[in-house]
Design an enzyme around this catalytic site. Sequence first.
Site, short mmCIF file in Angstrom:
data_model
loop_
_atom_site.label_atom_id
_atom_site.label_comp_id
_atom_site.label_asym_id
_atom_site.label_seq_id
_atom_site.Cartn_x
_atom_site.Cartn_y
_atom_site.Cartn_z
N ASP A 1 31.37 -26.63 -1.73
CA ASP A 1 29.97 -26.45 -1.33
C ASP A 1 29.10 -27.10 -2.37
OD1 ASP A 1 30.73 -24.80 0.64
OD2 ASP A 1 30.23 -22.93 -0.39
P1 ATP Z 1 26.32 -25.33 0.79
O1 ATP Z 1 26.18 -24.02 0.07
O2 ATP Z 1 27.48 -25.44 1.66
O3 ATP Z 1 26.01 -26.51 -0.04
P2 ATP Z 1 23.85 -24.90 1.99
O4 ATP Z 1 23.70 -23.58 1.38
O5 ATP Z 1 22.97 -26.00 1.57
O6 ATP Z 1 25.28 -25.39 1.91
P3 ATP Z 1 23.43 -23.64 4.49
O7 ATP Z 1 23.29 -22.35 3.79
O8 ATP Z 1 24.31 -23.79 5.66
O9 ATP Z 1 23.83 -24.78 3.53
O10 ATP Z 1 21.99 -24.10 4.84
C1 ATP Z 1 21.79 -25.22 5.65
C2 ATP Z 1 20.32 -25.40 5.90
O11 ATP Z 1 19.81 -24.25 6.55
C3 ATP Z 1 19.50 -25.54 4.63
O12 ATP Z 1 19.39 -26.89 4.26
C4 ATP Z 1 18.17 -24.98 5.04
O13 ATP Z 1 17.40 -25.98 5.66
C5 ATP Z 1 18.52 -23.93 6.07
N1 ATP Z 1 18.56 -22.60 5.47
C6 ATP Z 1 19.37 -22.16 4.51
N2 ATP Z 1 19.14 -20.88 4.21
C7 ATP Z 1 18.15 -20.48 5.00
C8 ATP Z 1 17.43 -19.24 5.19
N3 ATP Z 1 17.72 -18.15 4.49
N4 ATP Z 1 16.48 -19.21 6.10
C9 ATP Z 1 16.18 -20.30 6.82
N5 ATP Z 1 16.79 -21.46 6.71
C10 ATP Z 1 17.75 -21.58 5.81
#
Ligand code: ATP
Length: 904
Positions: A329
């Site tokens: 990640d």
């Molecule tokens: P990784 O940890 O795998 O690098 P990530 O944490 O960036 O991934 P996700 O958590 O799947 O990936 O988030 C993907 C997208 O979803 C983010 O880029 C953001 O735009 C949106 N996102 C993440 N967390 C939230 C939240 N709590 N509320 C709204 N949107 C969110």
Amino acid sequence: MDKTRNWYQQGVAEVLEALQTTSGGLSDQEVRARQQQHGLNCLPEPQRQRPLTRFLLQFHNILIYVLLGAAAITLALGHWLDTSVILAVVLLNAAIGYLQEGKAARAIAAIRHMLAPQASVIRDGRRQSVAGDQLVPGDLVLLEAGDRVPADLRLVTAHSLQIQEAILTGESIAVEKAVEPVAGESSLAERRCMAFSGTTVTSGQGRGVVVATGLATEVGRISGMLTQVETLQTPLLEQMSALARWLTLLIVVVAGLILVYGVFVQQQPFRELFMAVVGLSVAAIPEGLPAVLTITLAVGVQAMARRHAIVRRLPAIETIGSVSVICTDKTGTLTRNEMSVVTVIAGQQHFGVEGEGYAPNGELTLDGQVVAVEQMPAAVRELIRSGALCNDAELSKRETGWQVQGDPMEGALLTLAGKAALYPDDLRRHWRRTDVIPFDTDNRFMATLNHDHEGHGMIYLKGAPEALLELCSGQLDGAGDTVPLDSAFWRQQADRIARQGQRVLAFACQPVPEHKVVLDSADLASGMAFIGLVGLIDPPRQEAIAAIAECLGAGIEVKMITGDHVATASAIGHQIGLPERAPPLTGAELERLGDAELAVKALDTNVFARTSPEHKLRLVKALQAQGRIVAMTGDGVNDAPALRRADIGIAMGGKGTEAAKEVSDLVLADDNFASIVAAVREGRTVRDNLCKVIGWTLPTNSGEASAIIVALLSGVALPVTPIQILWINLITAVSLGVALAFEPTEASTMLRHPRPRNDRLLSGALVWQILVVSALFLSGVFGIYFYAISAEYSVELARTLAMNTLVVMEIFYLFFIRNMQNTVLTWRMIRGTPIVWMAVLGVTAGQFAITYLPWAQRIFDTRPVGLREGLLVVAIGVVLLVVLELEKQVRLRLFDANATGGGY
Ligand code: ATP
């Protein structure tokens, strides 16, 4: 509190009243009082075996039975001295086994302790994270997808809450939960308003009040079945125990045949011959091997734990060193997960945000000029408000500074609100939340429904820009009025900030009528107005950059798999030094590829963006199809299939859910990529050390045994007497072999390429090594023996020399084995480690004692050795080392041109 109460039959208000809890939770004082009354929320530790049982179990082993049998017969024959040496071997071995097993068990128990689950609670009106065992009846617990329910709860709120209760009901399909009471007597599975301790939340959010803890919970009542004791057992150890059993059998058969041959064909006296055969058996049986291998693994488990990598499934310790691809990640693993908003775009204007960390100090700027709150366009204020309300985090000031409970990105939005003097606590008091659609990685958004005191309703939405632009039809202009959506403009803006490595988040809102109190996804389908974007920075971890470089040097590929925007992912990839052999692949592109195409593409691509958990599973399979040994990180409940499928599933100890931890092999206590690499390094060290232990034990045992066999079969006098061979086994096997378990990581460990899948430890190369070493031991032992005889020394002195030569060769062979992975003799390798030197000094002192002390000379029938002969003995050891080194060089050049090491 009445334990027999049927909480599920009662309404929420009634339950809260009975438990004397309010919506702000219990006070700290009340919690302490209840802890006194109810004790800790944990199940009793599994019953450990009693020390005596554990000690006696050390003897329950066919290797030991054979030795005990030999002791009994030597005693019957009146050779009490031999009997006592054999018994000393057995006892010493059992003692070491006992101590080390205890140490291994303690190491594992300590590790389990590090994995103790946490629970999110509301106490004193604030969200807090506490250890699961600190919960008391009446505590208010927050549940989210991936959580393990920490106690029996009566649910107070439930938003799309689904819980998998297989451990209690056997039903693997998750149950949809609700808050309404259930009438009449009902089974556990039917009690929908309850969440039971030990079950797993698969989706949604909820809140419940603790009604039972520890043994009073449903799972506590059946806890007998959960308390099994884990021992250090891995495929290799099983394989080695099986090998040791077979070897023992073989040795007994060979010994029997030699006895029959000697007595009937060669007509030798039975008693003497029998003693020789006993000596042979004791020499050949690798009685110390299983214990030393266990020690090696236990040392590895501890070394990993020290580096924040906690091994959950012990066999993983053997695989981790062979990992050839690490899929990781981004957020929190490669980056610090310390977010701060640096850009705000709303009302057609582009603001900068000053200030560092989570402290709400700093200003918003426009073209470098500070903008006061009153001067901000209405759209900006709306954006900040939605960021604070569509948000589950808490920001609080502690002695150590401002801290976030919950998602750091949401924490950063609260900080932003504070900087704009729109205080989150005030906002939340004024705009109460009525419903929520929790964030999930497939939708990439989160939505809340809030009502103010006047009854106005508002939907707030935040998430990935692409996801929100799909849902919106209008946008807010600077004055806060809704105008038609300019999708292209927002995409371009989002792309621009993402390319700077910022994480982009979009916001939208929509007013709704007062009576609307339930929110579902259909409500987002029309009428949403896009407010704007924020850009957040999350700096890369410095140690991750170094760790990636180390991986590349070790032939391990690193793939970043993130849910983030492709441009953000790519920019961060650059910053941390991921080589870009092919352009990043997005989840959508990945879906269009067939399995075969993906298998090819997955090799070259190092950045995967906007992926969902299902993509992770496909990627693991694709890389495995290419023969890679894949380590995959994950934190969410949906990551579980990929974690399970990967060769090494790695869960995050901090932000990871319990569901992810449960299926993983390794848990990272600090969520840090560098810890994965440290674990790989330790894994390689463990494997090297296992190789060294086996590679030292088997050839030396076989060298000792073949000296006796050759003497017996050829009818010459034994170069070493049975009691001497017993002595050698007693002191060398347990001291020299054990030293190898503690060998440190070699300098070249992370410069080697990963070992291929199915690379076996017990290989042809090992058999070859056994043959070569046995031949050299034979030449050394017989060489000095016949030299002494021809120089007309006494047989006793010749034997003393031969015995010392055997030990010296074992010591030099130990140094050779320590150096298996390097192609040349180095000073570092000759210098050795303190443990090796302690073992060598101990063995040398022992040899001096039995060679020169008069009483020992009487027991072992030895004679003092002169300086010249003594030097000759050492010279033979040096020659052995040089010959083995030359043999290795030749073998490497002939067979293994591209390998950097000579390991098995
Ligand atoms: P990784 O940890 O795998 O690098 P990530 O944490 O960036 O991934 P996700 O958590 O799947 O990936 O988030 C993907 C997208 O979803 C983010 O880029 C953001 O735009 C949106 N996102 C993440 N967390 C939230 C939240 N709590 N509320 C709204 N949107 C969110």
